[in-house]
Design an enzyme around this catalytic site. Structure first.
Site, mmCIF file in Angstrom:
data_model
loop_
_atom_site.group_PDB
_atom_site.id
_atom_site.type_symbol
_atom_site.label_atom_id
_atom_site.label_comp_id
_atom_site.label_asym_id
_atom_site.label_seq_id
_atom_site.Cartn_x
_atom_site.Cartn_y
_atom_site.Cartn_z
ATOM 1 N N HIS A 116 22.011 11.976 -22.572
ATOM 2 C CA HIS A 116 20.835 12.095 -22.327
ATOM 3 C C HIS A 116 21.101 11.554 -20.374
ATOM 4 O O HIS A 116 22.417 10.593 -20.378
ATOM 5 C CB HIS A 116 19.865 11.028 -22.498
ATOM 6 C CG HIS A 116 20.079 9.655 -23.181
ATOM 7 N ND1 HIS A 116 21.349 9.338 -24.137
ATOM 8 C CD2 HIS A 116 19.384 8.830 -21.540
ATOM 9 C CE1 HIS A 116 21.642 7.902 -23.579
ATOM 10 N NE2 HIS A 116 20.474 7.461 -23.035
ATOM 11 N N CYS A 172 26.444 -20.983 -20.490
ATOM 12 C CA CYS A 172 27.010 -20.469 -18.790
ATOM 13 C C CYS A 172 27.761 -21.597 -18.956
ATOM 14 O O CYS A 172 28.380 -22.472 -19.090
ATOM 15 C CB CYS A 172 26.002 -19.849 -18.278
ATOM 16 S SG CYS A 172 25.509 -21.933 -17.665
#
Length: 671
Positions: free
Chosen positions: A590, A410
């Protein structure tokens, strides 16, 4: 391997700004412990502190009438700037650069006579960079036995010259800049304009410039103000946990799906742990929520300004615990009120936004990190895991060997990446691979020595150049990303001698790898025998567009009594957030995870489009509508995967002239 990347014209400027900001904050972050130590000593021992001690606080005189130096002044004047300078020089040219940078900074400190944080952030990297350039002049030209002599004297001579440059040249400029910046801040305070800084600070935070803003800009200015006034409001412009807490509370009450379910845990991590990055994905999936963050930030700053409150030192991380620990003795009421009112303001604005806009929070929270995962009703693919950027499921990637080294990266190498590494480390150990090393690091410190690199989706492009040979996985939620399960599956495959075949199955295969090992049926139970029936197979679909094909597949499920109309709407909602194109001419539309309540029973519909239809730029000839209850979904997608990862069987489907042929090929769906 194919990866989704953000277009360079849109990201290059932001990436450069992020890199510069990361470099600035990188000089401060490793030394935060020293700042906290100074803040605690200041809060406790100065004349107006909780436990005034002249010898430590630096006030009064000793027995001989000499003014006490104390710890507070020398630490802020010498220790902290020199630590920053050394760190900055070392970032550029290792220890040698750090030493030369610290020497040069001493000249700025003595020349200015005030704490020189800005000067240290200039002279440290400058000393390292110039020393590196000077060393390159005679690299390889020094006679054996004279290396130490040349190295030591060159560093000493150049360091002395830099110290004089800092004394006569840099210190006046930096002093003028510090004075000017202080005057600007005071002008904003005097005119009630300081809250407007939230308009810039809050969006910048969400773009991962939070550390750069707080520790690269506000902390140096705040330290100077704290030294003069005993506290500074600047330490809380970015670090106030209130705005983020309000947004997460709004999701707890008015969010949907996975976003709502994960918000309570995120709120605890954010507010008590001080990891502000945890709420950024919640804002990124609803960009309008930046208004809530701005409202909270402005409210908090206004409250601090009205009450004249501030902190004595940086609150790092931005936890309420750290904030209270660094609060000035006369500012507890104002600081706590600022946090509470900031949270209230952001909560109210965020609640209105969440209530008045229709959106699939669950879909977007996982959109960048998992394409579809059967247990949760999401598309998931091996190729998206391998490429780490959500590549189309038709992509192929093969691991060169077993995965042994995974890193979470990060901006600062702390907070969110450490949390993500901890979560994944436990999952991998539980899967039986304790020897797989899972660590965390800052992007600036990455090297091309890792097998897998996990980053936030907005930081992936910055991580790739330094780790080009690694598999990159992008996540949008470090706390409970579904991509962690996919990484575990990837580790299992890469470390298993029994699965030496290429790990290039389309997404559905990744949905149920356990079934291939004979485990899924045991977990899922015996699936119903009528999941796919002749009435749900159409050899020549009538749709000509993606949306019409979704409707056609959904209507077949509806006719079976497997779903209701809302499920078909959820199929479109899912498609808008994450494409269900899988490769091999296949799409599997879906519903969203939130739409599982609209499924009455498991069912599959199959429609063939011989001429193909456009599916987000990809040609689709087979549309398989899926509605699955519980682990039956695993079984369904695994069976479909076995067909569509076999080119011969795909060809048979294209050439089929009867529904019975299709049913025979898909026979395992009902097995």
């Amino acid at each position: 391997m194919a990866t989704e990347t953000v277009a360079k014209p849109k990201t290059s400027a932001r990436v450069h700004v992020q890199k510069f900001g990361t470099f600035l904050s990188g000089m401060i972050m490793p030394n935060i412990g020293a700042f906290i130590a100074w803040g605690l000593i200041t809060a406790l021992f100065i004349e107006k502190g909780w436990i005034p001690v002249p010898q430590l606080g630096g006030f009064g005189t000793n027995a001989e009438g000499v003014p006490n130096t104390g710890l507070v002044g020398p630490m802020i004047t010498y220790l902290l700037p020199l630590l920053i300078a050394y760190t900055g020089g070392r970032m550029v040219y290792d220890v040698r650069g750090g030493v030369v940078g610290a020497i040069g900074t001493m000249g700025v400190i003595v020349g200015a006579g005030i704490p020189m944080f800005i000067g240290a952030m200039i002279m440290g990297p400058l000393g390292g960079w110039t020393m590196k350039k000077i060393d390159s002049i005679w690299e390889g030209k020094i006679r054996p036995g004279f290396e130490m002599l040349v190295n030591n004297f060159s560093a000493g001579i150049w360091g002395a010259l830099l110290a004089m440059l800092g004394f006569y040249g840099i210190s006046p400029l930096v002093t003028a800049f510090s004075t000017g910046a202080g005057n600007v801040v005071q002008f904003l305070v005097n005119n009630g304009l300081l809250p407007l800084t939230s308009i810039f600070i809050e969006p910048a935070k969400v773009l991962f410039l939070n550390n750069a803003i707080n520790h690269g800009v506000l902390t140096p200015l705040g330290i100077q103000q704290s030294l003069e006034q005993g506290k500074s409001i600047l330490f809380l412009l970015e670090a106030n946990p209130g705005p983020g807490l309000g947004i997460l509370l709004a999701y707890m009450f008015f969010g949907r799906g996975a976003a709502k379910a994960s918000a309570p845990g995120a709120a605890i991590i954010h507010f008590l742990g001080g990891i502000h990055e945890i709420y950024f994905p919640y804002v990124l999936m609803r960009p309008m929520l930046i208004l809530a963050a701005i409202a909270g930030g402005m409210t908090g700053i206004a409250t601090l300004a009205v009450t004249g409150s501030g902190l004595v030192a940086p609150a790092a991380p931005g936890s309420i615990i750290a904030v209270i620990a660094q609060t000035s003795r006369d500012s507890y009421f104002g600081v706590i009120l600022a946090v509470l009112l900031a949270a209230t303001a952001s909560f109210l604005v965020a609640s209105v936004i969440l209530k008045t806009t229709r959106h699939s929070d669950e879909g977007d929270l996982n959109a960048a990190t998992s394409k579809m995962e059967a247990m949760k009703g999401k598309k998931s693919s091996v190729s998206s895991v391998l490429t780490g950027a959500g590549a189309g499921a038709g992509g192929v990637a093969v691991m060169a060997g077993p995965i042994k080294n995974i890193v979470f990266a990060c901006d600062a190498g702390m907070g969110s990446s450490a949390m993500g590494a901890s979560v994944l480390r436990n999952k991998i150990k539980a899967a039986g691979f304790p020897d797989v090393k899972v660590t965390n690091a800052s992007i600036a410190n990455l090297s091309d020595t890792y097998d897998v690199v996990v980053t936030h989706q907005d930081l992936t492009e910055r991580a790739k150049p330094a780790t080009s040979s690694a598999v990159h996985v992008s996540v949008d939620n470090f706390m409970n990303s579904p991509r962690y399960e996919e990484i575990v599956e990837l580790v299992q495959r890469s470390n298993s001698a029994e699965t030496a075949a290429p790990a290039a199955a389309a997404a559905p295969a990744a949905e149920a790898p356990a079934e291939a090992a004979g485990e899924a049926p045991a977990k899922a139970g015996t699936p119903p025998s009528d999941i796919l029936v002749a009435e749900s197979v159409v050899l020549n679909g009538s749709a000509t567009t993606r949306d019409a094909a979704i409707d056609e597949a959904g209507q077949l499920l509806l006719a079976r009594g497997a779903v209701d109309n809302d499920y078909i709407l959820a199929m479109h909602e899912r498609e808008e957030s994450v494409s269900t194109y899988m490769g091999s001419f296949l799409a599997i539309p879906h519903g969203t995870n939130a739409a599982k309540d609209h499924i009455m029973k498991s069912a599959v519909s199959v429609i063939r489009y011989p001429d193909g239809i456009d599916w987000n730029g990809k040609q689709v000839k087979f549309v398989v509508g899926v509605a699955g209850i519980n682990n039956e979904h695993l079984h369904i997608l695994s069976s479909i995967a076995k067909v569509f990862t076999n080119k011969a069987q795909v060809a048979q489907l294209e050439a089929a002239t009867s529904v019975d042929e299709v049913l025979e090929l898909f026979g395992k769906v009902n097995a």
